[in-house]
Design a protein around this motif. Structure first.
Motif, PDB file in Angstrom:
ATOM      1  N   HIS A  36      66.617  36.973  49.399  1.00 35.04           N
ATOM      2  CA  HIS A  36      65.794  36.176  50.314  1.00 35.04           C
ATOM      3  C   HIS A  36      65.016  37.093  51.241  1.00 35.04           C
ATOM      4  O   HIS A  36      63.815  36.921  51.451  1.00 35.04           O
ATOM      5  CB  HIS A  36      66.684  35.229  51.114  1.00 35.04           C
ATOM      6  CG  HIS A  36      65.943  34.430  52.136  1.00 35.04           C
ATOM      7  ND1 HIS A  36      65.151  33.358  51.807  1.00 35.04           N
ATOM      8  CD2 HIS A  36      65.857  34.552  53.488  1.00 35.04           C
ATOM      9  CE1 HIS A  36      64.615  32.848  52.893  1.00 35.04           C
ATOM     10  NE2 HIS A  36      65.026  33.561  53.929  1.00 35.04           N
ATOM     11  N   CYS A  54      66.068  37.478  58.720  1.00 40.20           N
ATOM     12  CA  CYS A  54      66.363  36.046  58.595  1.00 40.20           C
ATOM     13  C   CYS A  54      67.006  35.495  59.869  1.00 40.20           C
ATOM     14  O   CYS A  54      67.931  34.677  59.812  1.00 40.20           O
ATOM     15  CB  CYS A  54      67.277  35.800  57.399  1.00 40.20           C
ATOM     16  SG  CYS A  54      66.692  36.546  55.860  1.00 40.20           S
ATOM     17  N   TRP A  88      61.044  36.664  50.230  1.00 37.47           N
ATOM     18  CA  TRP A  88      60.447  35.733  51.194  1.00 37.47           C
ATOM     19  C   TRP A  88      59.554  36.458  52.188  1.00 37.47           C
ATOM     20  O   TRP A  88      58.446  36.028  52.475  1.00 37.47           O
ATOM     21  CB  TRP A  88      61.559  34.998  51.930  1.00 37.47           C
ATOM     22  CG  TRP A  88      61.069  34.120  53.040  1.00 37.47           C
ATOM     23  CD1 TRP A  88      60.566  32.852  52.928  1.00 37.47           C
ATOM     24  CD2 TRP A  88      61.006  34.433  54.438  1.00 37.47           C
ATOM     25  NE1 TRP A  88      60.205  32.361  54.168  1.00 37.47           N
ATOM     26  CE2 TRP A  88      60.464  33.314  55.104  1.00 37.47           C
ATOM     27  CE3 TRP A  88      61.358  35.559  55.179  1.00 37.47           C
ATOM     28  CZ2 TRP A  88      60.272  33.299  56.477  1.00 37.47           C
ATOM     29  CZ3 TRP A  88      61.161  35.540  56.552  1.00 37.47           C
ATOM     30  CH2 TRP A  88      60.627  34.418  57.184  1.00 37.47           C
ATOM     31  N   GLU A 133      56.319  37.941  50.387  1.00 37.00           N
ATOM     32  CA  GLU A 133      55.433  36.846  49.972  1.00 37.00           C
ATOM     33  C   GLU A 133      54.716  36.238  51.179  1.00 37.00           C
ATOM     34  O   GLU A 133      53.507  36.004  51.148  1.00 37.00           O
ATOM     35  CB  GLU A 133      56.234  35.769  49.239  1.00 37.00           C
ATOM     36  CG  GLU A 133      55.368  34.610  48.758  1.00 37.00           C
ATOM     37  CD  GLU A 133      56.185  33.523  48.084  1.00 37.00           C
ATOM     38  OE1 GLU A 133      55.594  32.704  47.367  1.00 37.00           O
ATOM     39  OE2 GLU A 133      57.422  33.487  48.293  1.00 37.00           O
ATOM     40  N   LYS A 134      55.443  36.021  52.255  1.00 39.92           N
ATOM     41  CA  LYS A 134      54.858  35.433  53.464  1.00 39.92           C
ATOM     42  C   LYS A 134      53.720  36.298  54.006  1.00 39.92           C
ATOM     43  O   LYS A 134      52.635  35.805  54.335  1.00 39.92           O
ATOM     44  CB  LYS A 134      55.951  35.280  54.530  1.00 39.92           C
ATOM     45  CG  LYS A 134      55.470  34.676  55.849  1.00 39.92           C
ATOM     46  CD  LYS A 134      56.576  34.657  56.887  1.00 39.92           C
ATOM     47  CE  LYS A 134      56.924  36.043  57.353  1.00 39.92           C
ATOM     48  NZ  LYS A 134      57.859  36.061  58.510  1.00 39.92           N
TER      49      LYS A 134
END
Length: 210
Positions: free
Chosen positions: A108, A176, A112, A115-116
């Protein structure tokens, strides 16, 4: 320095001391957490404490960022080979030796976050999408968790050619929503590779890719 720093950072220099003010304490926590490890301390600025206004101080290090060298200088490929080998060996010899328990899903964290950022830049397509997905697929093959820098791109790596010394600045310290020094080493190595392979150094410098 402020023209290169993120919008939420304010940086000033007084002699050999850099003062940095952030909107969070994650970087301070990272520096504090690794202060007892002599290997890590050898390739980061010395942490000189916090100020009452929420800023903190680190030593001013010599050298030029690899990003500036890559984008603006004309360095021979054989010299780049030597520099890259030196930097990767310094990183590997340092962070591979400091293993911690994982606190989150490294898949993650890796996919994530990249990509963001690339979608925000409008470049998450074609070859870059393929590169990210290919790198993401390699994650299970590597050690899942250790202390990492967290933002190991060329802009955060200082190299002093006069003494062949490497210093890493601007560690991440949060994943995160969790404050931690722990991460997947592949994330750092992928960020490093993307600086030149996926043209990240030129994108963030707003310069045409070489």
């Amino acid at each position: 320095i402020n023209s290169k720093s993120r919008s939420h950072n304010t940086v000033s220099i007084n002699g050999q001391v850099v003062n940095k003010k952030l909107d969070n304490s994650n970087e301070v926590s990272w520096y504090k957490a690794v202060q007892s490890d002599n290997k890590v301390k050898s390739i980061i600025p010395q942490f000189l404490g916090e100020e009452s206004n929420g800023s903190f101080n680190i030593e001013l290090c010599s050298g030029t960022s690899l990003q500036d060298m890559l984008v603006y200088d004309n360095i021979r490929p054989d010299c780049w080979s030597f520099i890259i080998k030196t930097v990767v060996e310094a990183y590997s010899n340092t962070f591979n030796s400091v293993i911690e328990e994982p606190k989150f899903d490294p898949h993650h964290m890796f996919f994530w976050n990249i990509e963001k950022r690339l979608k925000k830049l409008g470049v998450f397509s074609g070859d870059i999408r393929h590169f990210v997905e290919e790198s993401y697929g390699m994650l299970p093959q590597l050690a899942e968790s250790s202390v990492i820098h967290g933002d190991f791109h060329f802009g955060n790596i200082l190299y002093d050619a006069s003494c062949n010394k490497v210093k890493l600045i601007d560690p991440r310290g949060e994943w995160c929503g969790i404050q931690t020094t722990t991460g997947n080493i592949l994330y750092d190595l992928a960020k490093f590779y993307q600086s030149f392979s996926a043209k990240y150094a030129w994108i963030v410098s707003d310069e045409p890719a070489n």
